[in-house]
Design an enzyme around this catalytic site. Structure first.
Site, PDB file in Angstrom:
ATOM      1  CG  HIS A 138      -0.263   0.061   2.697  1.00 39.07           C
ATOM      2  ND1 HIS A 138      -0.012  -0.934   3.352  1.00 39.07           N
ATOM      3  CD2 HIS A 138       0.434   1.180   3.005  1.00 39.07           C
ATOM      4  CE1 HIS A 138       0.505  -0.645   4.317  1.00 39.07           C
ATOM      5  NE2 HIS A 138       0.869   0.652   4.519  1.00 39.07           N
TER       6      HIS A 138
HETATM    7  P1  TYD Z   1      -2.079  -3.819   7.651  1.00 42.65           P
HETATM    8  O1  TYD Z   1      -2.476  -2.539   7.313  1.00 42.65           O
HETATM    9  O2  TYD Z   1      -2.851  -4.899   6.906  1.00 42.65           O
HETATM   10  O3  TYD Z   1      -0.328  -4.099   7.836  1.00 42.65           O
HETATM   11  P2  TYD Z   1       0.656  -4.109   6.638  1.00 42.65           P
HETATM   12  O4  TYD Z   1       0.258  -3.214   5.838  1.00 42.65           O
HETATM   13  O5  TYD Z   1       1.753  -3.829   7.439  1.00 42.65           O
HETATM   14  O6  TYD Z   1       0.793  -5.564   6.181  1.00 42.65           O
HETATM   15  O7  TYD Z   1      -2.622  -4.082   9.197  1.00 42.65           O
HETATM   16  C1  TYD Z   1      -2.891  -5.051   9.959  1.00 42.65           C
HETATM   17  C2  TYD Z   1      -4.164  -5.154  10.886  1.00 42.65           C
HETATM   18  O8  TYD Z   1      -3.761  -4.033  11.908  1.00 42.65           O
HETATM   19  C3  TYD Z   1      -5.194  -4.317  10.229  1.00 42.65           C
HETATM   20  O9  TYD Z   1      -6.428  -4.863  10.776  1.00 42.65           O
HETATM   21  C4  TYD Z   1      -5.400  -2.901  10.714  1.00 42.65           C
HETATM   22  C5  TYD Z   1      -4.586  -2.712  11.867  1.00 42.65           C
HETATM   23  N1  TYD Z   1      -3.906  -1.681  12.007  1.00 42.65           N
HETATM   24  C6  TYD Z   1      -4.197  -1.047  13.228  1.00 42.65           C
HETATM   25  O10 TYD Z   1      -5.190  -1.224  14.129  1.00 42.65           O
HETATM   26  N2  TYD Z   1      -3.389   0.117  13.537  1.00 42.65           N
HETATM   27  C7  TYD Z   1      -2.164   0.509  12.793  1.00 42.65           C
HETATM   28  O11 TYD Z   1      -1.558   1.515  13.315  1.00 42.65           O
HETATM   29  C8  TYD Z   1      -1.771  -0.466  11.868  1.00 42.65           C
HETATM   30  C9  TYD Z   1      -0.685  -0.014  11.034  1.00 42.65           C
HETATM   31  C10 TYD Z   1      -2.544  -1.556  11.539  1.00 42.65           C
END
Ligand code: TYD
Length: 139
Positions: free
Chosen positions: A50
Site C-alpha cells: 500500500h
Molecule cells: P495492515 O495495514 O494490513 O498491515 P501491513 O500493511 O503492514 O501488512 O494492518 C494489519 C491490521 O492491523 C489491520 O487490521 C489494521 C490494523 N492496524 C491498526 O489497527 N493500527 C495500525 O496502526 C496499523 C498499521 C494497523
C-alpha cells in the site's frame, strides 16, 4: 510528492551495550503520533502493499532482517533492513512492500498520524495513476 531516504541513527554505546534514541525534529522531521511494530511474521509472508496519501514514517528493523521495497514516481528502490542503527524515512505517496522477514525480525514503525484507513491507497493501479499526476503537476 512521495519521498524516501535512508536515515543513519546515532548509537550511544558503552561497555554495557547499545542505545538508540529517536527524537522528534532532531533525528526525524515529524512529530510521532503512533508507534507500531511487526513481529512473528511468518517466513515467506510479505506485508505492506500500500501507499499513503499523507503520512510520514520511519521504519527501523530493531531485530533480525527484512527487505523493504519502495516505489515512488522516480522508480523502485530496495532497502535491506538489517541494522538497528539504520532506518528508512518515507513520506506520502510511496508504495511499500516488506519481504523476506527473518524469524527474529521486529520492524519498528514511527508514524506522524493516527491509523486511518482513509489515508491508505491499497490499489496499485490507483497508486500509479496518482504518481503520474504528481509528475505532471510538478513539471
Ligand atoms: P495492515 O495495514 O494490513 O498491515 P501491513 O500493511 O503492514 O501488512 O494492518 C494489519 C491490521 O492491523 C489491520 O487490521 C489494521 C490494523 N492496524 C491498526 O489497527 N493500527 C495500525 O496502526 C496499523 C498499521 C494497523
Amino acid at each position: 510528492m512521495g519521498y524516501h531516504r535512508k536515515v543513519n541513527l546515532q548509537q550511544h554505546g558503552d561497555n554495557r551495550g547499545s542505545l538508540v534514541a529517536i527524537e522528534t525534529l532532531k533525528d526525524i522531521p515529524f512529530q510521532v503520533n503512533r508507534v507500531y511494530y511487526l513481529f512473528n511474521t511468518l517466513i515467506d509472508e510479505s506485508r505492506g502493499f500500500h501507499a499513503h496519501k499523507n503520512l510520514e514514517q520511519l521504519l527501523v528493523c530493531v531485530s533480525g532482517t527484512c527487505d523493504l521495497k519502495v516505489e515512488n514516481n522516480e522508480g523502485e528502490t530496495l532497502y535491506k533492513l538489517n541494522s538497528p542503527i539504520e532506518g528508512v524515512y518515507i513520506k506520502d505517496l510511496v508504495w511499500r512492500e516488506m519481504h523476506n522477514f527473518s524469524k527474529d525480525c521486529v520492524l519498528l514503525v514511527l508514524a506522524s498520524n493516527s491509523y486511518s484507513e482513509e489515508d491508505y491507497i491499497r490499489d496499485y493501479d490507483e497508486f500509479k495513476r496518482r504518481c503520474l499526476n504528481e509528475k505532471h503537476t510538478s513539471s
